[in-house]
Structure formats: structure tokens, C-alpha cells
Design a protein around this motif. Structure first.
Motif, PDB file in Angstrom:
ATOM      1  N   ASN A   8       0.793  -1.226   0.000  1.00  0.00           N
ATOM      2  CA  ASN A   8       0.000   0.000   0.000  1.00  0.00           C
ATOM      3  C   ASN A   8       0.823   1.273   0.000  1.00  0.00           C
ATOM      4  N   ARG A   9       2.150   1.173   0.152  1.00  0.00           N
ATOM      5  CA  ARG A   9       2.997   2.366   0.200  1.00  0.00           C
ATOM      6  C   ARG A   9       3.993   2.323  -0.948  1.00  0.00           C
ATOM      7  N   PRO A  10       3.551   2.625  -2.172  1.00  0.00           N
ATOM      8  CA  PRO A  10       4.471   2.541  -3.312  1.00  0.00           C
ATOM      9  C   PRO A  10       5.284   3.822  -3.479  1.00  0.00           C
ATOM     10  N   ALA A  11       6.399   3.685  -4.155  1.00  0.00           N
ATOM     11  CA  ALA A  11       7.236   4.821  -4.553  1.00  0.00           C
ATOM     12  C   ALA A  11       7.712   4.565  -5.986  1.00  0.00           C
ATOM     13  N   VAL A  12       8.032   5.628  -6.694  1.00  0.00           N
ATOM     14  CA  VAL A  12       8.470   5.538  -8.080  1.00  0.00           C
ATOM     15  C   VAL A  12       9.955   5.876  -8.126  1.00  0.00           C
ATOM     16  N   LEU A  13      10.740   4.967  -8.680  1.00  0.00           N
ATOM     17  CA  LEU A  13      12.186   5.151  -8.789  1.00  0.00           C
ATOM     18  C   LEU A  13      12.578   5.146 -10.265  1.00  0.00           C
ATOM     19  N   THR A  14      13.204   6.239 -10.701  1.00  0.00           N
ATOM     20  CA  THR A  14      13.691   6.362 -12.071  1.00  0.00           C
ATOM     21  C   THR A  14      15.211   6.416 -12.032  1.00  0.00           C
ATOM     22  N   THR A  15      15.868   5.532 -12.768  1.00  0.00           N
ATOM     23  CA  THR A  15      17.328   5.441 -12.726  1.00  0.00           C
ATOM     24  C   THR A  15      17.905   5.568 -14.133  1.00  0.00           C
ATOM     25  N   TYR A  16      19.183   5.927 -14.159  1.00  0.00           N
ATOM     26  CA  TYR A  16      19.916   6.010 -15.427  1.00  0.00           C
ATOM     27  C   TYR A  16      21.397   5.816 -15.121  1.00  0.00           C
ATOM     28  N   ALA A  17      22.066   5.075 -15.980  1.00  0.00           N
ATOM     29  CA  ALA A  17      23.508   4.836 -15.850  1.00  0.00           C
ATOM     30  C   ALA A  17      24.205   5.305 -17.113  1.00  0.00           C
ATOM     31  N   SER A  18      25.210   6.155 -16.937  1.00  0.00           N
ATOM     32  CA  SER A  18      26.010   6.641 -18.054  1.00  0.00           C
ATOM     33  C   SER A  18      27.444   6.174 -17.871  1.00  0.00           C
ATOM     34  N   GLU A  19      28.305   6.550 -18.795  1.00  0.00           N
ATOM     35  CA  GLU A  19      29.704   6.159 -18.677  1.00  0.00           C
ATOM     36  C   GLU A  19      30.402   6.912 -17.544  1.00  0.00           C
ATOM     37  N   GLY A  38      28.722   8.088 -14.505  1.00  0.00           N
ATOM     38  CA  GLY A  38      28.167   7.777 -13.190  1.00  0.00           C
ATOM     39  C   GLY A  38      26.727   7.328 -13.316  1.00  0.00           C
ATOM     40  N   TRP A  39      26.012   7.421 -12.215  1.00  0.00           N
ATOM     41  CA  TRP A  39      24.618   7.002 -12.182  1.00  0.00           C
ATOM     42  C   TRP A  39      23.785   8.063 -11.478  1.00  0.00           C
ATOM     43  N   GLY A  40      22.515   8.086 -11.805  1.00  0.00           N
ATOM     44  CA  GLY A  40      21.594   9.032 -11.192  1.00  0.00           C
ATOM     45  C   GLY A  40      20.246   8.384 -10.976  1.00  0.00           C
ATOM     46  N   ALA A  41      19.511   8.881  -9.974  1.00  0.00           N
ATOM     47  CA  ALA A  41      18.205   8.326  -9.644  1.00  0.00           C
ATOM     48  C   ALA A  41      17.321   9.427  -9.098  1.00  0.00           C
ATOM     49  N   ALA A  42      16.046   9.360  -9.457  1.00  0.00           N
ATOM     50  CA  ALA A  42      15.022  10.273  -8.939  1.00  0.00           C
ATOM     51  C   ALA A  42      13.955   9.426  -8.266  1.00  0.00           C
ATOM     52  N   LEU A  43      13.783   9.627  -6.965  1.00  0.00           N
ATOM     53  CA  LEU A  43      12.842   8.845  -6.167  1.00  0.00           C
ATOM     54  C   LEU A  43      11.646   9.730  -5.817  1.00  0.00           C
ATOM     55  N   THR A  44      10.468   9.310  -6.231  1.00  0.00           N
ATOM     56  CA  THR A  44       9.240  10.068  -6.000  1.00  0.00           C
ATOM     57  C   THR A  44       8.424   9.390  -4.912  1.00  0.00           C
ATOM     58  N   ILE A  45       8.135  10.119  -3.845  1.00  0.00           N
ATOM     59  CA  ILE A  45       7.385   9.596  -2.707  1.00  0.00           C
ATOM     60  C   ILE A  45       5.998  10.246  -2.702  1.00  0.00           C
ATOM     61  N   PRO A  46       4.925   9.480  -2.661  1.00  0.00           N
ATOM     62  CA  PRO A  46       3.584  10.084  -2.630  1.00  0.00           C
ATOM     63  C   PRO A  46       3.281  10.697  -1.272  1.00  0.00           C
ATOM     64  N   ARG A  47       2.679  11.862  -1.300  1.00  0.00           N
ATOM     65  CA  ARG A  47       2.230  12.553  -0.090  1.00  0.00           C
ATOM     66  C   ARG A  47       0.741  12.862  -0.210  1.00  0.00           C
ATOM     67  N   GLU A  48       0.185  13.412   0.859  1.00  0.00           N
ATOM     68  CA  GLU A  48      -1.236  13.714   0.842  1.00  0.00           C
ATOM     69  C   GLU A  48      -1.568  14.804  -0.168  1.00  0.00           C
ATOM     70  N   ASN A  49      -0.796  15.889  -0.144  1.00  0.00           N
ATOM     71  CA  ASN A  49      -1.098  17.017  -1.018  1.00  0.00           C
ATOM     72  C   ASN A  49      -0.310  16.981  -2.322  1.00  0.00           C
ATOM     73  N   LYS A  50       0.966  16.600  -2.261  1.00  0.00           N
ATOM     74  CA  LYS A  50       1.804  16.607  -3.448  1.00  0.00           C
ATOM     75  C   LYS A  50       2.872  15.530  -3.328  1.00  0.00           C
ATOM     76  N   GLU A  58       6.779  14.183  -3.285  1.00  0.00           N
ATOM     77  CA  GLU A  58       8.094  14.637  -2.847  1.00  0.00           C
ATOM     78  C   GLU A  58       9.164  13.888  -3.617  1.00  0.00           C
ATOM     79  N   LYS A  59      10.153  14.608  -4.146  1.00  0.00           N
ATOM     80  CA  LYS A  59      11.201  13.998  -4.952  1.00  0.00           C
ATOM     81  C   LYS A  59      12.534  14.053  -4.219  1.00  0.00           C
ATOM     82  N   ILE A  60      13.228  12.917  -4.273  1.00  0.00           N
ATOM     83  CA  ILE A  60      14.556  12.785  -3.698  1.00  0.00           C
ATOM     84  C   ILE A  60      15.524  12.455  -4.838  1.00  0.00           C
ATOM     85  N   TYR A  61      16.602  13.223  -4.952  1.00  0.00           N
ATOM     86  CA  TYR A  61      17.572  13.022  -6.021  1.00  0.00           C
ATOM     87  C   TYR A  61      18.855  12.421  -5.450  1.00  0.00           C
TER      88      TYR A  61
END
Length: 408
Positions: A119-130, A132-144, A146-149
């Protein structure tokens, strides 16, 4: 209510499935027998190894990553069939001890698999380049939302890895850095979005080529420790902009802050500074430090009491720079240009007394440099803020406030 069906024990109240005790004991005995053969290097029938693989494959319903721990057994079985056929015998290979020991542990624990919907999902978007790597983690909240980079660079050993394995390691690195935080937020399910079809398939099916198997095993262990399930989906490459931009930040980026944004900050905190200084500030490159005198002109070496220090650090050195500035014995009025990212390691260093001003998004405040334009790199996501550290004298005595924005 529990009910046994075809070797499985189903619990309808808890929505869990477990291997029946009789089935578990017989399978555990077969695994222990194979371990004894491998340790003593006894001859084992090829049919017995094939039968063991079939019985272990039965446990896939309770233990989905079963394929990750049968690769070497499948390889040894293929070699044995090629040499002696199905009716032949082979000396048990000691290289199977790692997988067999793992199966012995799994069967001894016999942990039930929960079939409940998380019941508590989160969306994780990842990418790997030559780089390094990067990720954007989206956490659902009541009003909006929240993104963690998160982003990082590769170790010297990881630079030579294939891109498919790097994509899997990007997911693993994100869970290693943000695993404790995800547990605090009670996140139990992650919807992974990646533009790499191979990574999507290997993580979802828990199988793949031999090269990324160690990474997938480590990822599976991390999921069990955090009690998090992962479901993958494909994201078109042109839409994966945030994680793509973060993966390029491992090296020193050459974007610069617009001078008009700096002038806006200086006019707010130091209205007595002459306008000639604002005209000199066209761009503030990332990684640079400027010393501006309230009497006019730009200083490079001396730092009198009437000077203002403007610091625009690299993303990877923000924590070190912030600690150095906060621990200076005699500190001038210092302005730091930082990204407004939550959940960073340097976030706890900020105090409610620090003056914070939001300048806008990276696209509004920054200008890509020549290298970024040539390579086609994008600016990082999120907003840009300025943090004002007052002098030590003003903090110890009575000081006047230079702004109205406070850290919340």
C-alpha cells in the motif's frame, strides 16, 4: 485458515504461502547430500543433479529469485551432459558449494511469501552513463509528491562493466543510500522505471546473463533486508531526463549561475554595495569562489571584514564545503549556492537560523557551459537556493537580519 495443496501451505488470513514441512525436509535432505558430494569430491550421477534442479525450481513460487542461485548448477549440468550424456557420472564440482549452501539456508528458514498488495508505493527512475549514475525517487504525499535526487560515480572496477550491469547497479546503489530512509517512510513497494529493456527484464524476472548475476543477488538481498518489492516498467529514453542529468554530475560540470540572480541576493543583504560590482558579475561558474568587497571591486586574496564570500561548490563537494565554512574560526558573510534537494547527507548541517532564499529552478538560474552544450547534457533537476552564513561576530553578539526566508 491454513490449507495444504500440492506441497504448499496456503494461509488465507495472512495471505501467505509456505512450503509444506514434509516437502521441505525431503528437499533439504537432497541439498545436504549434494553438499557432501561436492565437499568430498565424490562421483554424482548427472540425472541426480538434473532432478535436484527440477525440485529447486518448484520453490520458485515461494522464492522468486530462484534462477539467480541455479546458474552454476545449470552450467555444470550442461557440461556433464556434453561429456557423458544423461546416463553418465561426474565428480561433484566444488564450485557448486556457494549455491547449494544458499539453498540450504533458504530451506532451513522457510520464510513465508506474502501475497498481499503493498500500500505504500514509490516511483524510482534510474539512469547509468559512462560517467556515473543518477536516480530520482518520488514519494507520494497527501497534497503533493516529494522527490529525492541521488547520484554518484563509478569505482575504477565498475568503469569497465557493461551498461546493462551498470543499470542494475544504479538501482542497488540507490537502495544502499536511501534504504534506511525508505524504512522510516514505511515504503514497501517500488515501481522502477528504466529505459533499459534488459535491466527491466532481469530485475522483474530475477534471471539474466551470467555477468550481472552478482549484482542481482546483492539487489535481492537488499530487498529482503528492507522488505521492499520491485516492479519494473519501461520508460522511453527521451522522458528519462532527470536521472540522465544526474548521472552526468559525477564529473565536474561547467554550468554557471546567472549574474542577475547573484545581484538579486546581494541587493537584499547588502544594499550599500555599489552598482559597479553588480556589473562585474556576469556568470558564477560551478566550483568557483568570489570575494566581493562592500567598498567596491573584486578581491582575490585578501579578506577584510567588509567583504562578502560567494561560494558555488560542485555537487560532490557540498558537504565538505559547508562543514568548512561553518567551522571557520573567523568567518565573513558567506553566501553558498546549493540545490534545494531533500534527503542529502549535508541537509542535517543546515540550522533554523540560516537565511535561505529560493532563486528558482536550475533551468531558470543556470547556463550550461561549452562542454555540456557540446555533449548534449542537461541541467540538473530541482530548485536552486542560496544559504547565507553570517559572520562569527554577528552570531556571537547582536546582529541584524539580512533576509526574511528561514529554514523550515
Amino acid at each position: 485458515m491454513e490449507r495444504g495443496v500440492s506441497g504448499w501451505l496456503w494461509n488465507s488470513e495472512k495471505m501467505e504461502v509456505t512450503l509444506q514441512e514434509r516437502k521441505r525436509v525431503l528437499l533439504l535432505e537432497d541439498v545436504r547430500t549434494s553438499i557432501g558430494y561436492a565437499k568430498e569430491r565424490k562421483r554424482q550421477r548427472t540425472k541426480d543433479l538434473a532432478a535436484l534442479l527440477g525440485r529447486l525450481n518448484f520453490v520458485r513460487l515461494q522464492y522468486p529469485p530462484a534462477s539467480l542461485w541455479m546458474k552454476r548448477m545449470q552450467y555444470v549440468l550442461r557440461q556433464a551432459i556434453a561429456r557423458g550424456g544423461w546416463k553418465g557420472t561426474e565428480i561433484a564440482n566444488p564450485m557448486l558449494l556457494g549455491e547449494l549452501t544458499h539453498w540450504r539456508k533458504i530451506l532451513q528458514e522457510n520464510r513465508p511469501r506474502s501475497l498481499k498488495r503493498r500500500n505504500r508505493p514509490a516511483v524510482l527512475t534510474t539512469y547509468a552513463s559512462e560517467l556515473g549514475w543518477g536516480a530520482a525517487l518520488t514519494i507520494p504525499r497527501e497534497n503533493k509528491e516529494e522527490k529525492i535526487y541521488v547520484h554518484g560515480s563509478w569505482t575504477p572496477q565498475e568503469y569497465a562493466l557493461a551498461i546493462n550491469e551498470k543499470e542494475s547497479r544504479a538501482v542497488l546503489r540507490t537502495l544502499e543510500r536511501k534504504g534506511a530512509w525508505l524504512q522510516q517512510q514505511k515504503i514497501d513497494h517500488i515501481r522502477l522505471r528504466t529505459d533499459n529493456m534488459s535491466t527491466r527484464w532481469t530485475i522483474q524476472k530475477k534471471r539474466g546473463a551470467p555477468s550481472p548475476i552478482p549484482t542481482l543477488r546483492a539487489l535481492e538481498k537488499k530487498q529482503n533486508n528492507l522488505d521492499i518489492t520491485i516492479q519494473t516498467e519501461h520508460l522511453p529514453g527521451e522522458q528519462n531526463t532527470e536521472a540522465d542529468a544526474l548521472s552526468r554530475m559525477a564529473k565536474k560540470p561547467d554550468y554557471a549561475l546567472k549574474g542577475e540572480k547573484v545581484s538579486k541576493i546581494l541587493q537584499t543583504i547588502a544594499p550599500r554595495i555599489p552598482d559597479t560590482i553588480f556589473e562585474q558579475i556576469a556568470l558564477v561558474p560551478c566550483g568557483s569562489t568570489w570575494r566581493l568587497s562592500s567598498l567596491g571591486g573584486k578581491r582575490e586574496k585578501e579578506t577584510p571584514e567588509n567583504e562578502i564570500v560567494l561560494v558555488h561548490p560542485f555537487l560532490r563537494s557540498i558537504g565538505r564545503t559547508l562543514k568548512e565554512k561553518m567551522n571557520e574560526a573567523q568567518r565573513e558573510l558567506t553566501i553558498l549556492i546549493l540545490p534545494a534537494w531533500r534527503g542529502r547527507t549535508w541537509t542535517p548541517l543546515l540550522q533554523p537560523g540560516h537565511l535561505i532564499k529560493t532563486l528558482g529552478t536550475f533551468q531558470e538560474c543556470m547556463i550550461p557551459g561549452a562542454k555540456m552544450r557540446m555533449e548534449g547534457w542537461k541541467l540538473p533537476p530541482g530548485d536552486v537556493i542560496s544559504i547565507i552564513l553570517e559572520t562569527k561576530i554577528s552570531q556571537e553578539g547582536t546582529s541584524s537580519s539580512h533576509g526574511e526566508n528561514k529554514l523550515e
